[in-house]
Every structure is written in structure tokens, then in C-alpha cells.
Design a protein around this motif. Structure first.
Motif, PDB file in Angstrom:
ATOM      1  N   ILE A 148       1.061  -1.134  -0.063  1.00 45.84           N
ATOM      2  CA  ILE A 148      -0.091   0.313   0.337  1.00 45.84           C
ATOM      3  C   ILE A 148       0.793   1.084   0.012  1.00 45.84           C
ATOM      4  O   ILE A 148       0.731   2.135  -0.598  1.00 45.84           O
ATOM      5  CB  ILE A 148      -1.069  -0.061   1.620  1.00 45.84           C
ATOM      6  N   GLY A 149       2.284   1.579   0.930  1.00 45.20           N
ATOM      7  CA  GLY A 149       2.988   2.412   0.672  1.00 45.20           C
ATOM      8  C   GLY A 149       3.868   2.638  -0.857  1.00 45.20           C
ATOM      9  O   GLY A 149       3.577   4.157  -1.515  1.00 45.20           O
ATOM     10  N   LYS A 150       4.007   1.567  -1.031  1.00 47.45           N
ATOM     11  CA  LYS A 150       4.616   1.669  -3.157  1.00 47.45           C
ATOM     12  C   LYS A 150       3.463   2.464  -3.716  1.00 47.45           C
ATOM     13  O   LYS A 150       3.711   3.210  -4.573  1.00 47.45           O
ATOM     14  CB  LYS A 150       4.606   0.535  -2.860  1.00 47.45           C
ATOM     15  N   ASP A 151       2.224   1.990  -3.837  1.00 50.24           N
ATOM     16  CA  ASP A 151       0.809   2.126  -4.357  1.00 50.24           C
ATOM     17  C   ASP A 151       1.006   3.498  -3.947  1.00 50.24           C
ATOM     18  O   ASP A 151       0.756   4.423  -4.214  1.00 50.24           O
ATOM     19  CB  ASP A 151      -0.206   1.705  -3.899  1.00 50.24           C
ATOM     20  N   LEU A 152       0.584   4.699  -2.784  1.00 48.47           N
ATOM     21  CA  LEU A 152       0.591   5.288  -2.590  1.00 48.47           C
ATOM     22  C   LEU A 152       1.894   6.436  -3.059  1.00 48.47           C
ATOM     23  O   LEU A 152       1.364   7.351  -2.565  1.00 48.47           O
ATOM     24  CB  LEU A 152       0.020   5.520  -0.560  1.00 48.47           C
ATOM     25  N   SER A 153       3.213   5.725  -2.595  1.00 47.70           N
ATOM     26  CA  SER A 153       4.029   6.513  -3.030  1.00 47.70           C
ATOM     27  C   SER A 153       3.867   7.375  -4.838  1.00 47.70           C
ATOM     28  O   SER A 153       3.945   8.239  -5.400  1.00 47.70           O
ATOM     29  CB  SER A 153       5.540   5.353  -2.840  1.00 47.70           C
ATOM     30  N   ARG A 154       3.141   6.116  -5.471  1.00 50.39           N
ATOM     31  CA  ARG A 154       3.557   6.645  -6.958  1.00 50.39           C
ATOM     32  C   ARG A 154       1.492   7.989  -7.610  1.00 50.39           C
ATOM     33  O   ARG A 154       1.549   8.305  -7.838  1.00 50.39           O
ATOM     34  CB  ARG A 154       3.114   5.309  -7.415  1.00 50.39           C
ATOM     35  N   TRP A 155       1.161   7.335  -6.443  1.00 53.10           N
ATOM     36  CA  TRP A 155      -0.455   7.767  -6.213  1.00 53.10           C
ATOM     37  C   TRP A 155      -0.129   9.122  -5.927  1.00 53.10           C
ATOM     38  O   TRP A 155      -0.589  10.068  -6.598  1.00 53.10           O
ATOM     39  CB  TRP A 155      -1.472   7.150  -5.736  1.00 53.10           C
ATOM     40  N   VAL A 156       0.662   9.608  -4.630  1.00 53.17           N
ATOM     41  CA  VAL A 156       0.624  11.068  -4.309  1.00 53.17           C
ATOM     42  C   VAL A 156       1.270  12.156  -5.535  1.00 53.17           C
ATOM     43  O   VAL A 156       0.938  12.878  -5.584  1.00 53.17           O
ATOM     44  CB  VAL A 156       1.461  11.253  -3.268  1.00 53.17           C
ATOM     45  N   ARG A 157       2.140  11.224  -6.353  1.00 51.28           N
ATOM     46  CA  ARG A 157       2.828  12.037  -7.478  1.00 51.28           C
ATOM     47  C   ARG A 157       2.520  12.072  -8.456  1.00 51.28           C
ATOM     48  O   ARG A 157       3.305  13.108  -9.016  1.00 51.28           O
ATOM     49  CB  ARG A 157       4.728  11.571  -6.724  1.00 51.28           C
ATOM     50  N   ASP A 158       1.725  11.259  -8.578  1.00 52.61           N
ATOM     51  CA  ASP A 158       1.004  11.606 -10.494  1.00 52.61           C
ATOM     52  C   ASP A 158      -0.134  11.519 -10.346  1.00 52.61           C
ATOM     53  O   ASP A 158      -1.007  10.359 -10.127  1.00 52.61           O
ATOM     54  CB  ASP A 158       1.784  10.142 -10.821  1.00 52.61           C
ATOM     55  N   PRO A 159      -0.532  12.201 -10.595  1.00 55.13           N
ATOM     56  CA  PRO A 159      -2.112  12.349 -10.636  1.00 55.13           C
ATOM     57  C   PRO A 159      -2.400  11.496 -11.852  1.00 55.13           C
ATOM     58  O   PRO A 159      -4.293  11.336 -11.484  1.00 55.13           O
ATOM     59  CB  PRO A 159      -2.771  14.178 -10.824  1.00 55.13           C
ATOM     60  N   SER A 160      -2.351  11.399 -12.822  1.00 56.04           N
ATOM     61  CA  SER A 160      -3.249   9.963 -13.643  1.00 56.04           C
ATOM     62  C   SER A 160      -2.949   9.142 -13.123  1.00 56.04           C
ATOM     63  O   SER A 160      -3.710   7.800 -13.838  1.00 56.04           O
ATOM     64  CB  SER A 160      -2.704  10.397 -14.740  1.00 56.04           C
ATOM     65  N   TYR A 161      -1.966   8.479 -11.809  1.00 53.58           N
ATOM     66  CA  TYR A 161      -2.053   7.365 -11.586  1.00 53.58           C
ATOM     67  C   TYR A 161      -3.001   6.408 -11.113  1.00 53.58           C
ATOM     68  O   TYR A 161      -3.633   7.614 -10.797  1.00 53.58           O
ATOM     69  CB  TYR A 161      -0.652   7.120 -10.950  1.00 53.58           C
ATOM     70  N   GLN A 162      -3.650   5.309 -11.397  1.00 50.91           N
ATOM     71  CA  GLN A 162      -5.444   5.009 -10.924  1.00 50.91           C
ATOM     72  C   GLN A 162      -4.844   3.163 -10.604  1.00 50.91           C
ATOM     73  O   GLN A 162      -4.227   3.083 -11.040  1.00 50.91           O
ATOM     74  CB  GLN A 162      -5.757   4.305 -12.236  1.00 50.91           C
ATOM     75  N   VAL A 163      -4.553   3.333  -9.329  1.00 47.95           N
ATOM     76  CA  VAL A 163      -4.278   2.349  -8.232  1.00 47.95           C
ATOM     77  C   VAL A 163      -5.070   1.220  -9.414  1.00 47.95           C
ATOM     78  O   VAL A 163      -6.519   1.436  -8.936  1.00 47.95           O
ATOM     79  CB  VAL A 163      -4.705   2.546  -6.919  1.00 47.95           C
ATOM     80  N   ALA A 164      -4.905   0.324  -9.503  1.00 52.02           N
ATOM     81  CA  ALA A 164      -5.050  -0.697 -10.006  1.00 52.02           C
ATOM     82  C   ALA A 164      -5.281  -1.938  -8.896  1.00 52.02           C
ATOM     83  O   ALA A 164      -5.168  -2.063  -7.793  1.00 52.02           O
ATOM     84  CB  ALA A 164      -4.932  -1.708 -10.965  1.00 52.02           C
ATOM     85  N   ASP A 165      -6.972  -2.242  -8.933  1.00 55.23           N
ATOM     86  CA  ASP A 165      -7.656  -3.547  -7.967  1.00 55.23           C
ATOM     87  C   ASP A 165      -6.938  -4.697  -7.929  1.00 55.23           C
ATOM     88  O   ASP A 165      -7.008  -5.165  -9.310  1.00 55.23           O
ATOM     89  CB  ASP A 165      -9.093  -3.771  -7.961  1.00 55.23           C
ATOM     90  N   GLU A 166      -6.300  -4.990  -6.501  1.00 50.35           N
ATOM     91  CA  GLU A 166      -5.131  -6.612  -6.874  1.00 50.35           C
ATOM     92  C   GLU A 166      -6.654  -7.493  -6.733  1.00 50.35           C
ATOM     93  O   GLU A 166      -6.974  -7.761  -5.680  1.00 50.35           O
ATOM     94  CB  GLU A 166      -4.200  -6.923  -5.867  1.00 50.35           C
ATOM     95  N   PRO A 167      -6.410  -8.637  -7.515  1.00 47.92           N
ATOM     96  CA  PRO A 167      -7.360 -10.019  -7.584  1.00 47.92           C
ATOM     97  C   PRO A 167      -6.770 -10.777  -6.088  1.00 47.92           C
ATOM     98  O   PRO A 167      -5.764 -10.679  -5.808  1.00 47.92           O
ATOM     99  CB  PRO A 167      -6.997 -10.113  -8.559  1.00 47.92           C
ATOM    100  N   GLU A 168      -8.241 -11.339  -5.928  1.00 48.69           N
ATOM    101  CA  GLU A 168      -7.863 -12.646  -4.888  1.00 48.69           C
ATOM    102  C   GLU A 168      -6.402 -13.419  -5.293  1.00 48.69           C
ATOM    103  O   GLU A 168      -6.411 -13.663  -5.844  1.00 48.69           O
ATOM    104  CB  GLU A 168      -8.653 -13.079  -4.299  1.00 48.69           C
ATOM    105  N   PRO A 169      -5.754 -13.608  -3.727  1.00 54.69           N
ATOM    106  CA  PRO A 169      -4.746 -14.690  -4.727  1.00 54.69           C
ATOM    107  C   PRO A 169      -5.450 -16.205  -5.166  1.00 54.69           C
ATOM    108  O   PRO A 169      -6.458 -16.560  -4.136  1.00 54.69           O
ATOM    109  CB  PRO A 169      -3.622 -15.291  -3.698  1.00 54.69           C
ATOM    110  N   LYS A 170      -4.747 -16.967  -5.481  1.00 57.50           N
ATOM    111  CA  LYS A 170      -5.230 -17.915  -6.335  1.00 57.50           C
ATOM    112  C   LYS A 170      -5.261 -18.789  -4.856  1.00 57.50           C
ATOM    113  O   LYS A 170      -5.806 -19.760  -4.947  1.00 57.50           O
ATOM    114  CB  LYS A 170      -3.682 -18.844  -6.953  1.00 57.50           C
ATOM    115  N   GLU A 171      -4.419 -19.057  -4.105  1.00 55.21           N
ATOM    116  CA  GLU A 171      -4.429 -19.704  -2.877  1.00 55.21           C
ATOM    117  C   GLU A 171      -6.439 -19.205  -1.535  1.00 55.21           C
ATOM    118  O   GLU A 171      -6.408 -20.351  -1.229  1.00 55.21           O
ATOM    119  CB  GLU A 171      -3.683 -19.519  -1.966  1.00 55.21           C
ATOM    120  N   ALA A 172      -6.533 -18.216  -2.127  1.00 55.89           N
ATOM    121  CA  ALA A 172      -7.723 -17.819  -1.379  1.00 55.89           C
ATOM    122  C   ALA A 172      -8.600 -18.214  -2.115  1.00 55.89           C
ATOM    123  O   ALA A 172      -9.845 -18.497  -1.996  1.00 55.89           O
ATOM    124  CB  ALA A 172      -7.906 -15.845  -1.796  1.00 55.89           C
ATOM    125  N   GLU A 173      -8.689 -18.067  -3.654  1.00 58.59           N
ATOM    126  CA  GLU A 173      -9.707 -19.340  -4.653  1.00 58.59           C
ATOM    127  C   GLU A 173     -10.195 -20.492  -4.140  1.00 58.59           C
ATOM    128  O   GLU A 173     -11.098 -20.945  -4.138  1.00 58.59           O
ATOM    129  CB  GLU A 173      -9.659 -19.135  -5.906  1.00 58.59           C
TER     130      GLU A 173
END
Length: 188
Positions: A148-173
Motif C-alpha cells: 500500500i505504501g508503494k501504491d500511495l507513493s506513486r499515486w501521490v506524485r502522479d495524478p494520472s496514476y490509477q491504483v489497480a484493484d488487486e485480485p484475490e490470490p489463487k490460494e484464496a480461491e
């Protein structure tokens, strides 16, 4: 006298830089009133603190100084404010043996006057990585906080960056979910 002047100048310079375009994380990070989280995990893992320790340094690096955080209600010195709310935590005790772990947060970026500039939702999963089966729940959740920290680093500095929703890991399915036990009601 010169040393005192230099220290004051450096302190002012750091605050001035944060106000000149820096972003500060509002601490403490809070839980949304309807947040889904197991109380034991909430108490033991201190997810709000975990997120602060992962995101604060990322913002400090972007700001080129300071610790990247500001207390709720404190003066930001003209910096933009990043406000997080934890909306969901997937995780129970038992580490990787009890399935994948996830943290979901909403993030608001506010200008110095308090107006919301941008809003996003971030959901990050982890199964613990290498040797995940030997890691505890809090350690696995910390991996999600780091992502989440890495995502926010990019999101804060780049207004065009869209955080992609991360799918459930296969282990969860693949993990079977036990149906709740139904007990027959007594008839009167």
C-alpha cells in the motif's frame, strides 16, 4: 551562535519544503466506522500503526525531509494531506495456515484548505511470500501495508496514476470456506 542559526534555518527549510509541494500522512490512521476486522487482529497487529510506519517514510522520501507525518488537527505548513481510513482487514490468527491476508484502505488527498483533490481505494493481499507458512498474521499483513505504501507513493506524485484493484490470490480461491454450523432450534 552560527550553529544555532544553521539548525533553525535547516528546521525551517524542511517545513518550508513540505509546504512547497510536499505531502504529509495524517496520523493516527483511523478505521472506518463500518470496518470489517477481527478484534484480536486489530489489537495484536496495530494495523493503523503499521500503515503509518510504512507510508510515513515513503512520503518523507518524496518530500526530501521530515518524517512524512502530521498529527490530526496540526498545522501542515501548506503541505497537502494524505488521509487514510482502514475499511477492511482480512485475516485471523494462524498465519498463512489460515489463508491469505488483506488490507483495504481509502485514501483522500487534501489541499492545504482541506478540499479533497483525489480519492482512491486500495486493496492489497498477501500469503506471506517465501516461507509464508512460517510467518504470523501480523507479519503477513505488514507485507500488504508495504505494498500500500508503494501504491500511495506513486499515486501521490502522479495524478494520472490509477491504483489497480488487486485480485484475490489463487490460494484464496482454492481455500474451502467452512459453512457455519447449523443447530436445530428447540421446539416448545
Amino acid at each position: 551562535m552560527k550553529k544555532l542559526f544553521l539548525i533553525a534555518l535547516m528546521s525551517y527549510g524542511t517545513a518550508a519544503f513540505a509546504g512547497a509541494g510536499g505531502t504529509l500522512l495524517e496520523v493516527p490512521v483511523t478505521y472506518h466506522p463500518d470496518a470489517g476486522v477481527v478484534d484480536k487482529v486489530k489489537e495484536e497487529c496495530q494495523i493503523e500503526s503499521m500503515l503509518s510506519h510504512r507510508i510515513g517514510p515513503v512520503l518523507a522520501k518524496l518530500n526530501k525531509g521530515g518524517d512524512g507525518t502530521v498529527s490530526t488537527g496540526a498545522e501542515t505548513g501548506g503541505a497537502t494531506l494524505l488521509r487514510l481510513q482502514i475499511t477492511h482487514v482480512l485475516g485471523v490468527g494462524g498465519g498463512a495456515w489460515s489463508g491469505p491476508k488483506a488490507i483495504t484502505v481509502t485514501a483522500d488527498l487534501l489541499d492545504p484548505s482541506g478540499k479533497v483533490l483525489r480519492h482512491t481505494k486500495i486493496n492489497r493481499w498477501s500469503v506471506g511470500g517465501m516461507f509464508g507458512a512460517f510467518k504470523g498474521t501480523c507479519t503477513i499483513l505488514d507485507r500488504s501495508a508495504a505494498a500500500i505504501g508503494k501504491d500511495l507513493s506513486r499515486w501521490v506524485r502522479d495524478p494520472s496514476y490509477q491504483v489497480a484493484d488487486e485480485p484475490e490470490p489463487k490460494e484464496a480461491e482454492a481455500a474451502p470456506v467452512a459453512a457455519p454450523e447449523v443447530t436445530p432450534e428447540k421446539t416448545q
